[in-house]
Design an enzyme around this catalytic site. Structure first.
Site, PDB file in Angstrom:
ATOM      1  N   CYS A 129      30.520  81.127  73.963  1.00  0.00           N
ATOM      2  CA  CYS A 129      31.686  81.572  73.185  1.00  0.00           C
ATOM      3  C   CYS A 129      31.642  83.077  72.862  1.00  0.00           C
ATOM      4  O   CYS A 129      32.663  83.777  72.960  1.00  0.00           O
ATOM      5  CB  CYS A 129      31.804  80.765  71.900  1.00  0.00           C
ATOM      6  SG  CYS A 129      30.238  80.423  71.089  1.00  0.00           S
ATOM      7  N   HIS A 242      34.544  84.048  65.955  1.00  0.00           N
ATOM      8  CA  HIS A 242      33.475  85.030  66.099  1.00  0.00           C
ATOM      9  C   HIS A 242      34.083  86.441  66.101  1.00  0.00           C
ATOM     10  O   HIS A 242      35.123  86.678  66.729  1.00  0.00           O
ATOM     11  CB  HIS A 242      32.742  84.846  67.429  1.00  0.00           C
ATOM     12  CG  HIS A 242      31.956  83.577  67.539  1.00  0.00           C
ATOM     13  ND1 HIS A 242      31.730  82.709  66.478  1.00  0.00           N
ATOM     14  CD2 HIS A 242      31.302  83.022  68.599  1.00  0.00           C
ATOM     15  CE1 HIS A 242      30.990  81.705  66.884  1.00  0.00           C
ATOM     16  NE2 HIS A 242      30.726  81.863  68.170  1.00  0.00           N
TER      17      HIS A 242
HETATM   18  N1  NAP Z   1      31.083  75.114  68.930  1.00  0.00           N
HETATM   19  C1  NAP Z   1      31.355  76.145  69.699  1.00  0.00           C
HETATM   20  O1  NAP Z   1      31.950  77.160  69.290  1.00  0.00           O
HETATM   21  C2  NAP Z   1      30.940  76.136  71.130  1.00  0.00           C
HETATM   22  C3  NAP Z   1      31.361  77.177  71.931  1.00  0.00           C
HETATM   23  C4  NAP Z   1      30.971  77.227  73.258  1.00  0.00           C
HETATM   24  C5  NAP Z   1      30.176  76.222  73.733  1.00  0.00           C
HETATM   25  N2  NAP Z   1      29.787  75.202  72.942  1.00  0.00           N
HETATM   26  C6  NAP Z   1      28.967  74.148  73.547  1.00  0.00           C
HETATM   27  O2  NAP Z   1      29.759  72.965  73.596  1.00  0.00           O
HETATM   28  C7  NAP Z   1      28.921  71.841  73.451  1.00  0.00           C
HETATM   29  C8  NAP Z   1      29.431  70.983  72.294  1.00  0.00           C
HETATM   30  O3  NAP Z   1      29.349  71.742  71.102  1.00  0.00           O
HETATM   31  P1  NAP Z   1      30.040  71.289  69.742  1.00  0.00           P
HETATM   32  O4  NAP Z   1      30.045  72.505  68.913  1.00  0.00           O
HETATM   33  O5  NAP Z   1      31.293  70.546  69.989  1.00  0.00           O
HETATM   34  O6  NAP Z   1      28.931  70.263  69.174  1.00  0.00           O
HETATM   35  P2  NAP Z   1      29.111  69.052  68.127  1.00  0.00           P
HETATM   36  O7  NAP Z   1      30.234  69.304  67.209  1.00  0.00           O
HETATM   37  O8  NAP Z   1      27.765  68.836  67.557  1.00  0.00           O
HETATM   38  O9  NAP Z   1      29.494  67.812  69.052  1.00  0.00           O
HETATM   39  C9  NAP Z   1      28.587  67.269  69.990  1.00  0.00           C
HETATM   40  C10 NAP Z   1      29.271  66.152  70.754  1.00  0.00           C
HETATM   41  O10 NAP Z   1      28.390  65.702  71.773  1.00  0.00           O
HETATM   42  C11 NAP Z   1      28.238  64.296  71.677  1.00  0.00           C
HETATM   43  N3  NAP Z   1      26.917  63.881  72.122  1.00  0.00           N
HETATM   44  C12 NAP Z   1      25.724  64.200  71.576  1.00  0.00           C
HETATM   45  N4  NAP Z   1      24.728  63.598  72.280  1.00  0.00           N
HETATM   46  C13 NAP Z   1      25.309  62.911  73.288  1.00  0.00           C
HETATM   47  C14 NAP Z   1      24.828  62.098  74.343  1.00  0.00           C
HETATM   48  N5  NAP Z   1      23.526  61.870  74.511  1.00  0.00           N
HETATM   49  N6  NAP Z   1      25.723  61.514  75.187  1.00  0.00           N
HETATM   50  C15 NAP Z   1      27.042  61.728  75.031  1.00  0.00           C
HETATM   51  N7  NAP Z   1      27.582  62.511  74.034  1.00  0.00           N
HETATM   52  C16 NAP Z   1      26.710  63.092  73.190  1.00  0.00           C
HETATM   53  C17 NAP Z   1      28.456  63.995  70.205  1.00  0.00           C
HETATM   54  O11 NAP Z   1      28.784  62.640  70.063  1.00  0.00           O
HETATM   55  P3  NAP Z   1      28.383  61.750  68.775  1.00  0.00           P
HETATM   56  O12 NAP Z   1      29.608  61.745  67.910  1.00  0.00           O
HETATM   57  O13 NAP Z   1      28.126  60.415  69.366  1.00  0.00           O
HETATM   58  O14 NAP Z   1      27.199  62.368  68.130  1.00  0.00           O
HETATM   59  C18 NAP Z   1      29.620  64.930  69.905  1.00  0.00           C
HETATM   60  O15 NAP Z   1      30.814  64.368  70.391  1.00  0.00           O
HETATM   61  C19 NAP Z   1      27.505  72.386  73.273  1.00  0.00           C
HETATM   62  O16 NAP Z   1      26.858  72.414  74.521  1.00  0.00           O
HETATM   63  C20 NAP Z   1      27.739  73.787  72.771  1.00  0.00           C
HETATM   64  O17 NAP Z   1      26.671  74.657  73.071  1.00  0.00           O
HETATM   65  C21 NAP Z   1      30.155  75.131  71.654  1.00  0.00           C
END
Ligand code: NAP
Length: 344
Positions: A129, A242
């Site tokens: 991001c 950000h």
């Molecule tokens: N947040 C940002 O600004 C941002 C920006 C760029 C990239 N990212 C990337 O995007 C990804 C998601 O980030 P997020 O911020 O959305 O995280 P988050 O809010 O913590 O959500 C994580 C998601 O992944 C699921 N999950 C976790 N373990 C899993 C598994 N073993 N199998 C299937 N699903 C699973 C969770 O499901 P449950 O509900 O079952 O726990 C939840 O739906 C990460 O790789 C992060 O680095 C995030």
């Protein structure tokens, strides 16, 4: 419904939720839609596109018959399951860092390097991001005047660490105001009323993995393998969006007015830069919007032929979900995915 069969892995998370709303807002042609997460959330009901869908646990056979699979579930899940989806003929658009530096995987910001999409072999990565928020400003400037060197300091929001991180920030804020000792689990220390120069893990050279991502991903996306990039990534107590202070050295002189003109013409970028009226981009204004905002454009006092800028963007939208959906739109536009007929 007619359109591409879509699965969203991480549908209950911060990015996954925004992917679902952006698919709807942009009228993405969706055939079947599968919502996937971990075992913890299996059975959860989510309303999307006028229907209530049940979340399933993501398993290899969840991807049978899917055309495009969005992964927003963390690196280890992408590492394990993205090849399974690709093996079944889907094209994976991955938000995690798992595949970004793999030389066989395109790393794409559609406004900047859309042609790289054609090189995909089943997995396409969407950048970090902070990298996206910076490069949406750097790429058009580089086309006008080759960039020689970049120094960036970030002011990153709590939601960049996931949905639970925002809950933790709010709880810490209440605790501090109530004169209680706040606890932390997502962040390395108390984020409320603080600034943490520690995003992700420290590496061998004392830079964090977030800082190294900004360096390596910038070089890959811009096709500039030797570009010097130095980042300091800082988490601040802002819920979403950000902000970044970027110092750029160019090959030739570039005036702030010329930079404003170049940036104003680039799709997805909006210049807010009027010191007389104290107008500059702010995180609360950028939140919920699709553009990357740029302001405070002025000559840099340390770099020869340099400019200093301030760039702000919603990390969950253009920094994550929107960029992924734009990659999927480009796949359809370039005829690289056939709707309702399984991927490649
Ligand atoms: N947040 C940002 O600004 C941002 C920006 C760029 C990239 N990212 C990337 O995007 C990804 C998601 O980030 P997020 O911020 O959305 O995280 P988050 O809010 O913590 O959500 C994580 C998601 O992944 C699921 N999950 C976790 N373990 C899993 C598994 N073993 N199998 C299937 N699903 C699973 C969770 O499901 P449950 O509900 O079952 O726990 C939840 O739906 C990460 O790789 C992060 O680095 C995030």
């Amino acid at each position: 419904m007619s359109g591409a069969n879509i699965a969203v892995v991480g549908a209950t998370g911060a990015v996954g939720q925004v992917v679902l709303s952006i698919l709807e807002q942009r009228n993405f042609p969706v055939g079947e839609l599968r919502l996937l997460a971990s075992k913890r959330s299996a059975g959860t009901r989510i309303s999307v596109m006028g229907e209530e869908l049940v979340v399933d646990e993501a398993m290899p056979d969840s991807f049978d018959g899917m055309d495009i699979v969005f992964f927003a579930a963390g690196g280890s899940t992408s590492q394990a399951l993205a090849p399974e989806a690709a093996k079944r003929g889907a094209v994976v658009v991955d938000k995690s860092s798992a595949w970004r530096m793999d030389p066989t995987v395109p790393l794409v910001i559609p406004e900047i390097n859309p042609d790289d999409i054609r090189e995909h072999k089943g997995i396409i990565s969407s950048p970090n991001c902070s990298t996206i928020v910076m490069l949406m400003a750097l790429a058009p400037l580089h086309r006008a005047n080759p960039i020689q060197r970049v120094i960036v300091d970030t002011y990153q929001s709590a939601s960049g660490a996931g949905a639970q991180a925002v809950v933790e920030l709010m709880q810490q804020t209440r605790d501090v105001l109530d004169h209680k000792v706040p606890s932390h689990s997502t962040f390395p220390a108390t984020l409320a009323f603080n600034a943490l120069p520690h995003v992700e893990d420290f590496g061998e050279d004392d830079y964090t993995t977030e800082e190294i991502k900004m360096e390596n991903e910038t070089r890959k996306i811009m096709h500039l393998p030797d570009l010097p990039v130095s980042a300091t990534c800082v988490r601040v107590p802002v819920p979403i969006s950000h902000s970044e202070a970027v110092h750029i050295e160019f090959a030739n002189y570039m005036s702030p007015d010329e930079a404003r003109d170049v940036l104003s013409e680039f799709p997805g970028v909006r210049v807010i830069d009027d010191i007389a009226s104290k107008s500059y981009p702010l995180a609360d204004y950028a939140t919920g919007k699709d553009e990357i905002f740029v302001g405070r454009i002025r000559p840099d006092k340390a770099f020869h032929n340099g400019l200093s800028i301030w760039t702000v963007g919603d990390n969950l939208r253009k920094g994550a979900a929107l960029n992924s959906v734009q990659i999927a739109e480009a796949l359809l536009e370039q005829g690289l995915v056939s709707s309702n007929g399984n991927g490649r």
